[in-house]
Each structure stands twice: as structure tokens, then as C-alpha cells.
Design an enzyme around this catalytic site. Structure first.
Site, PDB file in Angstrom:
ATOM      1  N   GLU A 196       0.828  -1.195   0.000  1.00 21.10           N
ATOM      2  CA  GLU A 196       0.000   0.000   0.000  1.00 21.10           C
ATOM      3  C   GLU A 196       0.867   1.251   0.000  1.00 21.10           C
ATOM      4  O   GLU A 196       1.951   1.262   0.578  1.00 21.10           O
ATOM      5  CB  GLU A 196      -0.919  -0.005   1.225  1.00 21.10           C
ATOM      6  CG  GLU A 196      -1.936  -1.141   1.136  1.00 21.10           C
ATOM      7  CD  GLU A 196      -2.805  -1.328   2.373  1.00 21.10           C
ATOM      8  OE1 GLU A 196      -3.917  -1.853   2.209  1.00 21.10           O
ATOM      9  OE2 GLU A 196      -2.393  -0.977   3.485  1.00 21.10           O
ATOM     10  N   CYS A 236       7.397  -4.432  15.817  1.00 18.38           N
ATOM     11  CA  CYS A 236       6.771  -3.437  16.690  1.00 18.38           C
ATOM     12  C   CYS A 236       5.360  -3.893  17.065  1.00 18.38           C
ATOM     13  O   CYS A 236       4.550  -4.198  16.185  1.00 18.38           O
ATOM     14  CB  CYS A 236       6.692  -2.084  15.977  1.00 18.38           C
ATOM     15  SG  CYS A 236       8.284  -1.489  15.405  1.00 18.38           S
ATOM     16  N   CYS A 280       3.557   8.606   0.842  1.00 16.93           N
ATOM     17  CA  CYS A 280       4.079   7.701   1.858  1.00 16.93           C
ATOM     18  C   CYS A 280       4.193   6.327   1.189  1.00 16.93           C
ATOM     19  O   CYS A 280       3.190   5.750   0.786  1.00 16.93           O
ATOM     20  CB  CYS A 280       3.106   7.677   3.035  1.00 16.93           C
ATOM     21  SG  CYS A 280       3.552   6.464   4.283  1.00 16.93           S
ATOM     22  N   CYS A 336       6.808  -6.815   6.871  1.00 16.81           N
ATOM     23  CA  CYS A 336       7.921  -6.141   7.548  1.00 16.81           C
ATOM     24  C   CYS A 336       8.764  -7.150   8.308  1.00 16.81           C
ATOM     25  O   CYS A 336       8.261  -8.149   8.817  1.00 16.81           O
ATOM     26  CB  CYS A 336       7.402  -5.086   8.519  1.00 16.81           C
ATOM     27  SG  CYS A 336       8.730  -4.041   9.190  1.00 16.81           S
ATOM     28  N   CYS A 379      -0.557   6.014   9.781  1.00 17.82           N
ATOM     29  CA  CYS A 379       0.657   5.316  10.231  1.00 17.82           C
ATOM     30  C   CYS A 379       0.320   4.026  10.956  1.00 17.82           C
ATOM     31  O   CYS A 379      -0.493   4.020  11.877  1.00 17.82           O
ATOM     32  CB  CYS A 379       1.415   6.160  11.250  1.00 17.82           C
ATOM     33  SG  CYS A 379       2.341   7.500  10.582  1.00 17.82           S
ATOM     34  N   CYS A 414       2.066  -2.053  15.634  1.00 18.63           N
ATOM     35  CA  CYS A 414       1.959  -1.786  14.192  1.00 18.63           C
ATOM     36  C   CYS A 414       1.287  -2.943  13.460  1.00 18.63           C
ATOM     37  O   CYS A 414       1.653  -4.106  13.631  1.00 18.63           O
ATOM     38  CB  CYS A 414       3.348  -1.533  13.613  1.00 18.63           C
ATOM     39  SG  CYS A 414       3.325  -1.237  11.840  1.00 18.63           S
TER      40      CYS A 414
HETATM   41  N1  SAH Z   1       9.745   0.797   9.606  1.00 15.47           N
HETATM   42  C1  SAH Z   1       9.810   2.227   9.516  1.00 15.47           C
HETATM   43  C2  SAH Z   1       8.759   2.866   8.623  1.00 15.47           C
HETATM   44  C3  SAH Z   1       7.330   2.367   8.731  1.00 15.47           C
HETATM   45  S1  SAH Z   1       6.351   2.818  10.122  1.00 15.47           S
HETATM   46  C4  SAH Z   1       9.782   2.840  10.887  1.00 15.47           C
HETATM   47  O1  SAH Z   1       9.537   2.137  11.840  1.00 15.47           O
HETATM   48  O2  SAH Z   1      10.044   4.027  11.004  1.00 15.47           O
HETATM   49  C5  SAH Z   1       6.046   4.534  10.004  1.00 15.47           C
HETATM   50  C6  SAH Z   1       5.752   5.175  11.357  1.00 15.47           C
HETATM   51  O3  SAH Z   1       4.483   4.754  11.897  1.00 15.47           O
HETATM   52  C7  SAH Z   1       6.753   4.795  12.425  1.00 15.47           C
HETATM   53  O4  SAH Z   1       7.138   5.928  13.144  1.00 15.47           O
HETATM   54  C8  SAH Z   1       5.975   3.838  13.310  1.00 15.47           C
HETATM   55  O5  SAH Z   1       6.508   3.754  14.586  1.00 15.47           O
HETATM   56  C9  SAH Z   1       4.609   4.456  13.260  1.00 15.47           C
HETATM   57  N2  SAH Z   1       3.527   3.568  13.659  1.00 15.47           N
HETATM   58  C10 SAH Z   1       3.477   2.224  13.553  1.00 15.47           C
HETATM   59  N3  SAH Z   1       2.289   1.765  14.017  1.00 15.47           N
HETATM   60  C11 SAH Z   1       1.590   2.845  14.420  1.00 15.47           C
HETATM   61  C12 SAH Z   1       0.278   3.021  14.960  1.00 15.47           C
HETATM   62  N4  SAH Z   1      -0.525   2.001  15.159  1.00 15.47           N
HETATM   63  N5  SAH Z   1      -0.128   4.287  15.233  1.00 15.47           N
HETATM   64  C13 SAH Z   1       0.685   5.337  14.989  1.00 15.47           C
HETATM   65  N6  SAH Z   1       1.914   5.240  14.472  1.00 15.47           N
HETATM   66  C14 SAH Z   1       2.373   4.004  14.188  1.00 15.47           C
END
Ligand code: SAH
Length: 347
Positions: free
Chosen positions: A95, A119, A108, A115, A340, A122
Site C-alpha cells: 500500500e 513493533c 508515503c 515487515c 501510520c 503496528c
Molecule cells: N519501519 C519504519 C517505517 C514504517 S512505520 C519505521 O519504523 O520508522 C512509520 C511510522 O508509523 C513509524 O514511526 C511507526 O513507529 C509508526 N507507527 C506504527 N504503528 C503505528 C500506529 N498504530 N499508530 C501510529 N503510528 C504508528
């Protein structure tokens, strides 16, 4: 049956394309023509390359494929955000998101299918990593969003963030190649200053980026400056520790003089105390940085809850009192799961 697997022509450099024509008894500049079709005009087929002879087009057809991405589904949010479900040549889906503001259009983009990291907050992390995206698959997402920006907002794309699916630094070579193409006059000619690569924090690769002298910006998803807390929400932190991360960021700043952005979500009962704030302030002293507090986008069962506005305001005030720039960003495209951490190919 019995078919030879044709090579993706877009894996070839301009030089390799020129060599291909020479070794087939043609002129080297034919390679330039094809290269322009592929990269500047985003041609999806050889038939469409109208300044080539029929024989040349057939010869290309016999030897190569053009593995173009296809926007399978486009969803529009009430706030103008657009989410593309992008089908790859092997039918996997990633996406990408177009985020419009008054003055900008930001793309974006995804760097991996699924991935490699874990995390806990996420949605993408729940899909295991299927594969890395090729440079052209990353580039194509950007081109698709540039086209949508021109069509729906009457302006070209202005910024790119690698904050879609995947960990860009776990697919570093291809991300770098895609950015080369995006910034090159042969491609989109965008300034690298308008590109931000966001990482969960892979220290070895941050050092490598600094050594490579990259010109784009760096964002790090920090979320906690306390080792134990960070490991509890981002388990890979046990391997890529905060101490290591901190040192790599100091190295990055020494080499690039480019200020780092820390992305930070404040969760109730996880990182909402004064101790958490103090740790963040200390962490910000190691290298010049600004903080982006982002809204939490719930992904399911309520294990994580966004902290209260009072807790967030406390963060903001304390950081500002210590001369640290902080912005509090509202989520965009939540109604279509485009915000995000929500990218997970739901549909
Ligand atoms: N792997 C990379 C890029 C993808 S995530 C990274 O971690 O930076 C992009 C952003 O979204 C990151 O800052 C991540 O921590 C944040 N993110 C992930 N899950 C989220 C959620 N459920 N709510 C808000 N931000 C989130």
C-alpha cells in the site's frame, strides 16, 4: 510451457541497455531511447514505444518484460488522503498513501511486502516479511502518486516519506537505487531534501548511510528512550539497543550535519510519566533532533491506548522548556486505514 523466463528490462542500467543494443548490432543511442520510455515516460508496454521500429519493439518483447506495478484499488478518505493498493508482478500487494495539505502533497511509500521487524503496535508487523521491493517497484509507487496529485490536486508531488509498509533500512540497496532514480534528472528530478527515510533504528545501517553521504533526511521511530520500555514495545531493541542507536545517530550527525526527527507516540501506562519525558530530553542531547509526536492509530484489541491530551501536553511543554522543537501531528486517512501503522492490506 517451455518458455524462457524473460528478464525485467527495468533492472538494467542505462549503460547495460546501450550495451544490449550494441551487442545486437544496433546503435547505442537506441538504449537511451528505451531508457527514456521506461523511466521518464513510464511506458507499460513495448508497443507504445513509438519512435522504435517494429522489429526493435518485437526484439525487446522477445527478450524482456516490463514488470510494472498496477494500482488495483484506490480509496479516498473524507480528509482527501488517498490510499493505493498496489499489485506487484507476482500478485503480492503493498500500500502507498497520498497525503495532501494546503501547500504540499506527500507520498508515503512502502519498501517491503510485510515487515521484518516486530513493533507490537503496528499492523504491518503482523504480516511477516514476504520480500523486499525492487527499486522500480518503489519508484513506481512514487510516480503513481505524482500522477494522482496532478490529477486531483492540480500540482506535482512535493515530498516523499518512507513510512509505508516495511523497514527501509532492511532493504537499503533497493531503497537507495529508487531514491537515486527519483532524484535524478533521468527520473523525477526531485530534491533529496524533500525525501525522508524513516527507520525503526538499525544502527549499522544508519552508520552506512552516513558513510555513503546520502542527502535525504532521517527519521527514527523512537517511542521510548528507556531501554527496557523500548524493548517491551519494539522487541528487536534487545538486539539493536538504544545505546547502539544513540552512537549511530551521533555518527550520522557528525558526518551529515543533518538534524534527526524522532517519531514518538505517547501511550497510556507505557511511556506517559515524567521519567519517560526526562529520558527523551536526555536522548535529544546526543545529536540535534526534533520530536514529532504522532497520534496512535488503534489496530485492534486495545492493548495500546493513546495517552490523554494532558499527558501529551506535558510532553510538549517539557520538551519546549528544554529548547527541543516538537510538533504534534494529527493522523490522516484513518477512515480508510491509511494512517501510520494501519497498512495491512485489509481489503
Ligand atoms: N519501519 C519504519 C517505517 C514504517 S512505520 C519505521 O519504523 O520508522 C512509520 C511510522 O508509523 C513509524 O514511526 C511507526 O513507529 C509508526 N507507527 C506504527 N504503528 C503505528 C500506529 N498504530 N499508530 C501510529 N503510528 C504508528
Amino acid at each position: 510451457m517451455g518458455q524462457i523466463k524473460k528478464k525485467d528490462i527495468r533492472a538494467l542500467t542505462r549503460e547495460q541497455l546501450r550495451d544490449f543494443f550494441v551487442s545486437n548490432g544496433d546503435k547505442a543511442f537506441r538504449g537511451n531511447q528505451v531508457y527514456e520510455w521506461l523511466w521518464q515516460k513510464s511506458a507499460h508496454s513495448f508497443e507504445g514505444m513509438t519512435n522504435l521500429s517494429r522489429e526493435t519493439r518485437e526484439m525487446l518483447q522477445k527478450n524482456f518484460v516490463i514488470n510494472h506495478i498496477k494500482v488495483d484499488q484506490m480509496q479516498r478518505s473524507a480528509d482527501g488522503t488517498i490510499k493505493n493498493a498496489v499489485r506487484l508482478h507476482d500478485d503480492l500487494i503493498v500500500e502507498s498513501v497520498l497525503i495532501p495539505t494546503q501547500t504540499r502533497t506527500t507520498a508515503c511509500v512502502s519498501s517491503q511486502v510485510g515487515c521484518s521487524l516486530d513493533c507490537k503496535f503496528c499492523a504491518t508487523a503482523r504480516l511477516k516479511r514476504m520480500r523486499n521491493l525492487n527499486p522500480d517497484e518503489i519508484y513506481d509507487q512514487v510516480v503513481a502518486i505524482d500522477n494522482e496529485s496532478r490529477l486531483y490536486f492540480d500540482r506535482p508531488l512535493s515530498n516523499i516519506v518512507f513510512m509505508g509498509m516495511g523497514e527501509p533500512l532492511m532493504n537499503y540497496n533497493n531503497v537507495l537505487k529508487a531514491i537515486d532514480k527519483i532524484t535524478s534528472p533521468d527520473g523525477l528530478g526531485m530534491s533529496p531534501k524533500r525525501i525522508t527515510v524513516s527507520t525503526s533504528g538499525v544502527p549499522k545501517m544508519i552508520r552506512k548511510m552516513a558513510d555513503d553521504g546520502v542527502k535525504f533526511k532521517l527519521a527514527v521511530s523512537l517511542h521510548s528512550a528507556i531501554e527496557q520500555t523500548r524493548t517491551s514495545i519494539m522487541p528487536f531493541n534487545a538486539t539493536f539497543t538504544l545505546v547502539d542507536l544513540r552512537e549511530s545517530l551521533q555518527y550520522w550527525y557528525q558526518k551529515t550535519k543533518s538534524r534527526i526527527t524522532y517519531e514518538y507516540v505517547v501511550w497510556e501506562g507505557i511511556n506517559d510519566t515524567q521519567k519517560d519525558i526526562d529520558a527523551l530530553i536526555r536522548f535529544c542531547r546526543f545529536a540535534p533532533a526534533k520530536i514529532n509526536i504522532i497520534e496512535y492509530n488503534p489496530i485492534d484489541d486495545g492493548e495500546f491506548q493513546q495517552a490523554s491530551n494532558t499527558a501529551i501536553e506535558k510532553y510538549q511543554r517539557s520538551l519546549e522548556a528544554n529548547n527541543i522543537t516538537v510538533t504534534v501531528r494529527r493522523s490522516r486517512g484513518k477512515d480508510i486505514d491509511a494512517a501510520c501503522g494501519q497498512l495491512a492490506n485489509k481489503s
